[in-house]
Design a protein around this motif. Sequence first.
Motif, PDB file in Angstrom:
ATOM      1  N   GLY A  32       9.742  48.866 101.913  1.00  0.00           N
ATOM      2  CA  GLY A  32       9.875  49.350 100.565  1.00  0.00           C
ATOM      3  C   GLY A  32      11.220  49.950 100.273  1.00  0.00           C
ATOM      4  O   GLY A  32      12.256  49.397 100.636  1.00  0.00           O
ATOM      5  N   ARG A  33      11.173  51.106  99.625  1.00  0.00           N
ATOM      6  CA  ARG A  33      12.383  51.595  98.983  1.00  0.00           C
ATOM      7  C   ARG A  33      13.147  52.598  99.843  1.00  0.00           C
ATOM      8  O   ARG A  33      13.873  53.428  99.319  1.00  0.00           O
ATOM      9  N   ASN A  34      12.950  52.532 101.161  1.00  0.00           N
ATOM     10  CA  ASN A  34      13.576  53.568 101.976  1.00  0.00           C
ATOM     11  C   ASN A  34      15.012  53.246 102.343  1.00  0.00           C
ATOM     12  O   ASN A  34      15.414  52.092 102.438  1.00  0.00           O
ATOM     13  N   ASP A  35      15.758  54.290 102.601  1.00  0.00           N
ATOM     14  CA  ASP A  35      17.143  54.151 103.017  1.00  0.00           C
ATOM     15  C   ASP A  35      17.208  53.749 104.478  1.00  0.00           C
ATOM     16  O   ASP A  35      16.567  54.365 105.314  1.00  0.00           O
ATOM     17  N   PRO A  36      18.037  52.759 104.808  1.00  0.00           N
ATOM     18  CA  PRO A  36      18.252  52.476 106.229  1.00  0.00           C
ATOM     19  C   PRO A  36      19.107  53.569 106.892  1.00  0.00           C
ATOM     20  O   PRO A  36      19.112  53.702 108.106  1.00  0.00           O
ATOM     21  N   CYS A  37      19.777  54.382 106.077  1.00  0.00           N
ATOM     22  CA  CYS A  37      20.641  55.442 106.624  1.00  0.00           C
ATOM     23  C   CYS A  37      20.819  56.516 105.561  1.00  0.00           C
ATOM     24  O   CYS A  37      21.271  56.220 104.452  1.00  0.00           O
ATOM     25  N   VAL A  38      20.447  57.769 105.869  1.00  0.00           N
ATOM     26  CA  VAL A  38      20.592  58.833 104.869  1.00  0.00           C
ATOM     27  C   VAL A  38      21.870  59.633 105.056  1.00  0.00           C
ATOM     28  O   VAL A  38      22.159  60.543 104.284  1.00  0.00           O
ATOM     29  N   ASP A  62      24.371  51.633  95.858  1.00  0.00           N
ATOM     30  CA  ASP A  62      24.856  50.340  96.353  1.00  0.00           C
ATOM     31  C   ASP A  62      23.860  49.793  97.360  1.00  0.00           C
ATOM     32  O   ASP A  62      22.769  50.339  97.549  1.00  0.00           O
ATOM     33  N   GLU A  63      24.253  48.749  97.995  1.00  0.00           N
ATOM     34  CA  GLU A  63      23.359  48.081  98.940  1.00  0.00           C
ATOM     35  C   GLU A  63      23.079  48.924 100.186  1.00  0.00           C
ATOM     36  O   GLU A  63      22.181  48.620 100.957  1.00  0.00           O
ATOM     37  N   LEU A  64      23.857  50.002 100.370  1.00  0.00           N
ATOM     38  CA  LEU A  64      23.684  50.794 101.590  1.00  0.00           C
ATOM     39  C   LEU A  64      22.559  51.816 101.492  1.00  0.00           C
ATOM     40  O   LEU A  64      22.143  52.391 102.468  1.00  0.00           O
ATOM     41  N   SER A  65      22.085  52.041 100.270  1.00  0.00           N
ATOM     42  CA  SER A  65      21.031  53.048 100.152  1.00  0.00           C
ATOM     43  C   SER A  65      19.812  52.482  99.450  1.00  0.00           C
ATOM     44  O   SER A  65      19.799  51.345  98.997  1.00  0.00           O
ATOM     45  N   SER A  66      18.792  53.296  99.372  1.00  0.00           N
ATOM     46  CA  SER A  66      17.512  52.912  98.773  1.00  0.00           C
ATOM     47  C   SER A  66      17.710  52.356  97.373  1.00  0.00           C
ATOM     48  O   SER A  66      18.611  52.755  96.645  1.00  0.00           O
ATOM     49  N   ALA A  73      21.094  47.239 110.415  1.00  0.00           N
ATOM     50  CA  ALA A  73      19.827  47.972 110.546  1.00  0.00           C
ATOM     51  C   ALA A  73      18.865  47.549 109.448  1.00  0.00           C
ATOM     52  O   ALA A  73      17.687  47.287 109.686  1.00  0.00           O
ATOM     53  N   LYS A  74      19.417  47.452 108.238  1.00  0.00           N
ATOM     54  CA  LYS A  74      18.597  47.076 107.084  1.00  0.00           C
ATOM     55  C   LYS A  74      17.990  45.685 107.296  1.00  0.00           C
ATOM     56  O   LYS A  74      16.795  45.476 107.070  1.00  0.00           O
TER      57      LYS A  74
END
Lengths: 328, 328, 328, 328
Positions: free
Chosen positions: B300-306, B52-56, B173-174
Amino acid sequence: MSSVWGERIKLTIFGESRGEAIGIVIDGLPAGETVDIGQCQAELARRAPGHDELSSARKELDIARIISGLHNGMTTGAPLCAIIENIDADSEAQQPAIARPNHADYTAFIKYKGYADMRGGGHFSGRLTAPLVFAGSVARQILARRGVEISAAAIRIGNAESEQDTKNEILAAKANGDSVGGIVEVIAAGVPAGLGAPFFSSMESVLAGLFFSIPAVKGVEFGGGFALTQMCGSQANDQMCVEGGNIRFLSNNSGGIQGGITNGAPITARVAFKPTPSIAIEQMSVDLSTMQNATISTSGRNDPCVVLRAVPVVEACMAIGILDKWEH
Amino acid sequence: MSSVWGERIKLTIFGESRGEAIGIVIDGLPAGETVDIGQCQAELARRAPGHDELSSARKELDIARIISGLHNGMTTGAPLCAIIENIDADSEAQQPAIARPNHADYTAFIKYKGYADMRGGGHFSGRLTAPLVFAGSVARQILARRGVEISAAAIRIGNAESEQDTKNEILAAKANGDSVGGIVEVIAAGVPAGLGAPFFSSMESVLAGLFFSIPAVKGVEFGGGFALTQMCGSQANDQMCVEGGNIRFLSNNSGGIQGGITNGAPITARVAFKPTPSIAIEQMSVDLSTMQNATISTSGRNDPCVVLRAVPVVEACMAIGILDKWEH
Amino acid sequence: MSSVWGERIKLTIFGESRGEAIGIVIDGLPAGETVDIGQCQAELARRAPGHDELSSARKELDIARIISGLHNGMTTGAPLCAIIENIDADSEAQQPAIARPNHADYTAFIKYKGYADMRGGGHFSGRLTAPLVFAGSVARQILARRGVEISAAAIRIGNAESEQDTKNEILAAKANGDSVGGIVEVIAAGVPAGLGAPFFSSMESVLAGLFFSIPAVKGVEFGGGFALTQMCGSQANDQMCVEGGNIRFLSNNSGGIQGGITNGAPITARVAFKPTPSIAIEQMSVDLSTMQNATISTSGRNDPCVVLRAVPVVEACMAIGILDKWEH
Amino acid sequence: MSSVWGERIKLTIFGESRGEAIGIVIDGLPAGETVDIGQCQAELARRAPGHDELSSARKELDIARIISGLHNGMTTGAPLCAIIENIDADSEAQQPAIARPNHADYTAFIKYKGYADMRGGGHFSGRLTAPLVFAGSVARQILARRGVEISAAAIRIGNAESEQDTKNEILAAKANGDSVGGIVEVIAAGVPAGLGAPFFSSMESVLAGLFFSIPAVKGVEFGGGFALTQMCGSQANDQMCVEGGNIRFLSNNSGGIQGGITNGAPITARVAFKPTPSIAIEQMSVDLSTMQNATISTSGRNDPCVVLRAVPVVEACMAIGILDKWEH
């Protein structure tokens, strides 16, 4: 495998609180390292109880007798064994029938089917940290010659953070027949970059494994630790620059460890100690010999707070962990 | 010894983020245990990004191919190896010259003398937690048949504790090109008393060693954890009584572990994740190929929160640690 | 812990003879070491069957696919995993009901409670030595750059010691539906003095542990070995002198190892292989599914003698053992 | 890692021949096992020198003092530590300058850079087998209660196989200022099927690793051993039948181990001891302090043959190896 630890440096700890002696074998030390026994004894003295009104009235004369691995004051490369006789052993001590809450009495009873020697806490006793302090002192002396300096301090006791508040906090607990815990912070400066590994041998894993070996420890954090969870990445990240040809970090939220490997900044950790479980206040428990409800009050020679005495133990664990991962 | 772990259950983890594949070997599993691959895949899907929009936005199809140790759907007693091909590998990926702050770029550069394959984070990548989740799923299935249930949840993301706040925190954060961390709490219910040991194989040491193997973890606590340091012993102690012939604890500040050994109450732990170090905001760093100051922005393709994706990883570590100490 | 080995170099071996693939993970390799895959394949080819009339007719195309730990032809410092697909797998293969004498059929049945995948010998198959040969080739390449040369040869097959007699011995056994064993001698030259340790990590203990991991090995000796028991000390002792500033030994009855530590002379060992247990001659055994007496004749694709194919396996074990104890 | 061994049972051995004491820590023993100290002392007495004209004139009173892990005569589950004081230590003893051929003098000098305490052989001394015998005695007592009986004998001394010839062989060597070696055979009966594992934890690997830890051992074989290399498969294979519902083997060329796992038949092994390296006959060597050629004659209190005294050491290794792999 409960009592053997390590990869390059192997520790084997043994002994029970009211048995003949406690001790440790340290294997894997480099040969030719001077060991100053006086310094070892000074570290043991820092850990020993009976100093003042803040700790247990027990007098433990923790004299380490070195049995092997040292010749002409220097390590031989063979395993170094030190034992500490249990001089102050209480021969009248009985196996505790009523499990003391938050002690290992119940869990040891289950695991060892009633055969564990739990007098004075047995092999689970905080007394077993004395051999750790001895080993840590040997490790610290070796590391000091390589530029590593380790120091720890109790940064909070109960709710107190200043020295006078701390004293009052402990004395109040003592007066109430109660106890308090606290936090020890430890810093290792001068650690070179490149020690440790990703995943299972991360410096955090190695050090946390040692810290959680100390009885009463229930939490460990490195660098910013739990507080990092409330920062943004832009605050938490340790930015870098070059200074005189060397890398310098503008902050140390990583606690000197990134990807499990040291980055050359000081390793910093905080270790949380629960309050001493032995208290005079009466509590509900169970008589394990009859499986009946019972109450228990553990008066006597117990410390209202072990945190101050634990400071050299935390330093010892830091030193042992670093030496185990030392390259060359 | 970075990538091998365990006493009874031996894990060997391997692979690099942009290499051919990642995987794990699990040795020491009892023979005759059914492994539901569908369940393994479901756990892997929980960890995978791109939901979803919350991850990479990366789509990682983490399909575990079992190479050995399973026959007719049951463990054979031989080592179980599973590999996950790196389908989404970016062949254009370059070795990063500028060290990304709080990544392993610099420490790996020092330790592996510039030879580490750091494309996409290499062996240090969070991607390597996929094999851990696979192993954890196998362990959980075995433990579930023995009555152990493990579940974890993100109890805080940044400063948010409710689900809606959490979402907002991550999206904010994103939007800022920044990132947030958080805390995962994990509970293992149904664990029998008597697992673990004092000192170096304490359940806390074993589990903390695993939790700190997860990239981005900077703090671990059990039961009351750091909060115990502000309680009195009379509050912190878990009093006991007999109920229906069994021991019952009136509280669980010990997190199910006393003297390093499980006491039959649920094991509880909290694991602190730092914010994702990869952020779009520009930061100071160093070009390791020239040793010059530089700035870096990891878009790029990084997660704002893992943290949400890390929940099954924390569960996996709990399962593996318990199974490693299982008696019989 | 059956499939994990080592102190600095950790090997994890996996796979079953008729499963998907077999393989190995090598952890702890130094970074930046060139690995010549062609050389690895050449070693695998030496071990593979199907060369000539002296070995099994099976064609095993042992192609090692490297999954991790190698980048631009050099080790990255991360675990190196290689897998070999089981191309020649026989999908019709059935679990053997009648235990083949001197195979692991019975002992695996007991240990793994009937769940082991024993098709083709399963995890116990000699086929599992292919990954060992791969790992050995990597180790040999690294050691060669440090001046160590390892070579082995079959010095006796059955009762034959010359090459022509050897061939006749094997062909005669084959014609009879029988099998023969033999002795492999291995020499490692250029090993520096000072590797190994007294007692449990003696070079003899380490190497013997590896040699006895090879299926069919029933004896190991170093230097003079069993023959030393019939010498006097004055004959057996390796006298020493100084030559050009270096120590030289006038004989090498110690096989290059004294007190568990290398002395700089070549390490020499002899490894005894029993005859292949699979023979066409009918033998008494037991049907494990019914626990009834039975007879068995294992015709088909088996080797009348595995000793020649075992030569590179013995070399591999020598290389791995030395690299594990290498200092710096 | 030279002095720590084991998987379930961890042994840590320490001490130097002329240091304060030698000893051992045994970790992982089940709780509640009775230890008969008298029996331990009887085993130690079998190993001790000074019995008769066949062994060294040294009187070593090997009294094991148990420091921990035993309470009310039973194991507590905590590590059991025993130390043996070096009563007969020779305070005048000097570091040997001239390396004694086939001793560890030279290899220890290289490895430990001249810091090893090599008086009397130091940590490399055969004296260190006393703690092994102690540990073996504890293991044997535990195994005996589970039906396992272990016994060993010297089956050859030099070229002598009868008892009278043996005596003459030793006395002749003594008269000549020379020494002899020999072979010890050991048998463990009553071992259940299913112990051990394929590859690196094969029972042969485990036991050979222990046997080769004994100073002076240069060869180890199981079952038919080296002689198997001259048999056909049809002779070497241990055929099986069912008898009274149990598997019976018609021969025991496997020495009770197939595929690395015990098959229920007695484990049999033969261990080759080289002649004692200390002899009165003058030999060429090197003065390590000056790196000059020298001659050496090691007169004095040395044994012309250590094989008879090694018999209980071999039994001890067998017992420890089996207990380490015991299931439940």
